[in-house]
Design an enzyme around this catalytic site. Structure first.
Site, PDB file in Angstrom:
ATOM      1  N   SER B 127       0.812  -1.216   0.000  1.00 26.99           N
ATOM      2  CA  SER B 127       0.000   0.000   0.000  1.00 26.99           C
ATOM      3  C   SER B 127       0.849   1.272   0.000  1.00 26.99           C
ATOM      4  O   SER B 127       0.349   2.340  -0.335  1.00 26.99           O
ATOM      5  CB  SER B 127      -0.952   0.006   1.201  1.00 26.99           C
ATOM      6  OG  SER B 127      -0.245   0.172   2.398  1.00 26.99           O
ATOM      7  N   LYS B 164       0.323   3.881   6.598  1.00 26.20           N
ATOM      8  CA  LYS B 164      -0.338   4.834   5.696  1.00 26.20           C
ATOM      9  C   LYS B 164       0.171   6.246   5.971  1.00 26.20           C
ATOM     10  O   LYS B 164       0.780   6.516   7.005  1.00 26.20           O
ATOM     11  CB  LYS B 164      -1.860   4.812   5.933  1.00 26.20           C
ATOM     12  CG  LYS B 164      -2.574   3.520   5.564  1.00 26.20           C
ATOM     13  CD  LYS B 164      -2.681   3.324   4.066  1.00 26.20           C
ATOM     14  CE  LYS B 164      -3.469   2.065   3.735  1.00 26.20           C
ATOM     15  NZ  LYS B 164      -2.877   0.830   4.303  1.00 26.20           N
TER      16      LYS B 164
END
Lengths: 208, 208
Positions: B127, B164
């Site tokens: 990610s 993230k």
DNA sequence: CTCCCTGGTATTCATTTGAACACCATTATA
DNA sequence: TATAATGGTGTTCAAATGAATACCAGGGAG
């Protein structure tokens, strides 16, 4: 008691040794430990016992009869590699020269097994962005390593230093960037424009 | 002669000290150096002179009257941080628990200034690919650090660990991946689904 | 209760160690 | 030519060091 659990005092001794080693560069003597944890200077026997406990529980290793002969299991210096950071690589024949050595960097053996023939360089440019190699990163380069197809290499092309992925074709060698905004460099095998400096084996980055 | 250049013998002595320290965990005594470079055991005075030269040229620092009191300028242990590698982070309240400690990793202070409240994790998932953080990479995480907007963080969302980039909005917090194939996670400020574990301050990767 | 582990105190002793001298040879530099 | 730096040899000495021993006290386990 569990074979790995430490008593409060034993922890204190271990912390002292760790701290001493990291700040001074060498392990403490028994008397330095005694003083450090607030025991009388004459009180080495107590320290001996604590060290024996720490060794039995696997936290340290002692080298008998050697002054400062204490090894920390958590900090094995033999797992460390000291690698020079090169500020500038100068084109030259037969091999390029390293200039502006910025200093050295310690690298865990988790990333580099052997410091021989190894240097570190700072990345300039975004040509390997999609391989997770960004400007400002530090790359570790093995100089005298076997270069295989698809390796990421540091190459000299027409006197310029560049990091690319190498792909060997029939009569040419391709230096492939990992960024669609950059072009592939194709070199005919008989041209003398290319010198492969070494193979990139690790990448380090600091964030923020 | 240049103030930094070493004679052959001096180089030999320096290499011996480096090698001794890295393999044994502590610096050698004068007599161990004498033996190591092939001098008679009685011949400490010669070693003293070499050490004096090495110190004058800035390669080592000596601590007077201390057994094994030799510091290498190139290997300052005080520039080293020993950080635990956590294999698994288990959701839990009020704070998650660290399990499966794989061991420790030595990190140069070039990347991490202080080991306090710092852990290392292995990256799973793609990610953050476009931020140069790939699966298998080791990220260093500061636990008790001020989290600013746009920082890359390790977060717990609904009990799952994820890396993230954080973006604070009016009433929500966005956890933004750096990979178009992943979705932004939006969390309302009053929800209790989010726990920020810490801030990613460094990334390490081994290649090949 | 007994045994073992932890933890502290005190002392002795053989070795190890860093430091300091004196002396010598070679080589490069001023 | 004189001088400094390098490099080696031999010796002496006070201080530091690891090891060993003896003694004492508290707590936990069997």
């Amino acid at each position: 008691m569990n074979t790995r659990e430490l008593t409060g005092r034993q922890k204190e001794v271990l912390r002292f040794i760790e701290n001493f080693l990291l700040t001074r560069g060498f392990p403490p003597t028994l008397r330095e430990i005694a003083e450090g944890i607030g025991l009388g200077i004459k009180n080495i026997a107590s320290v001996q016992k604590h060290l024996k406990s720490l060794e039995k529980k696997g936290y340290i290793k002692r080298i008998p009869r050697k002054t400062r002969g204490i090894e920390l299991t958590s900090l094995k210096l033999s797992n460390l590699n000291i690698i020079p950071i090169i500020g500038k690589v100068q084109a030259g024949l037969p091999i390029p020269a390293f200039e502006d050595v910025e200093g050295t960097i310690a690298v865990d053996s988790l990333f580099v097994r052997n410091a021989d023939g190894t240097i570190a360089l700072r990345v300039k440019g975004e040509s390997m962005k999609n391989a997770g190699i960004l400007p400002g990163d530090v790359v570790v380069v093995k100089l005298n390593e076997q270069i295989n197809d698809n390796d990421i290499v540091v190459a000299f092309v027409d006197g310029e230093v560049t990091i690319k992925r190498i792909k060997r074709k029939e009569d040419t060698i391709d230096l492939v960037p990992e960024n669609p905004e950059f072009d592939v460099i194709t070199i005919k095998s008989n041209e003398e424009r290319l010198y492969i400096l070494g193979k990139v084996v690790a990448v380090f980055r600091r964030i923020g």
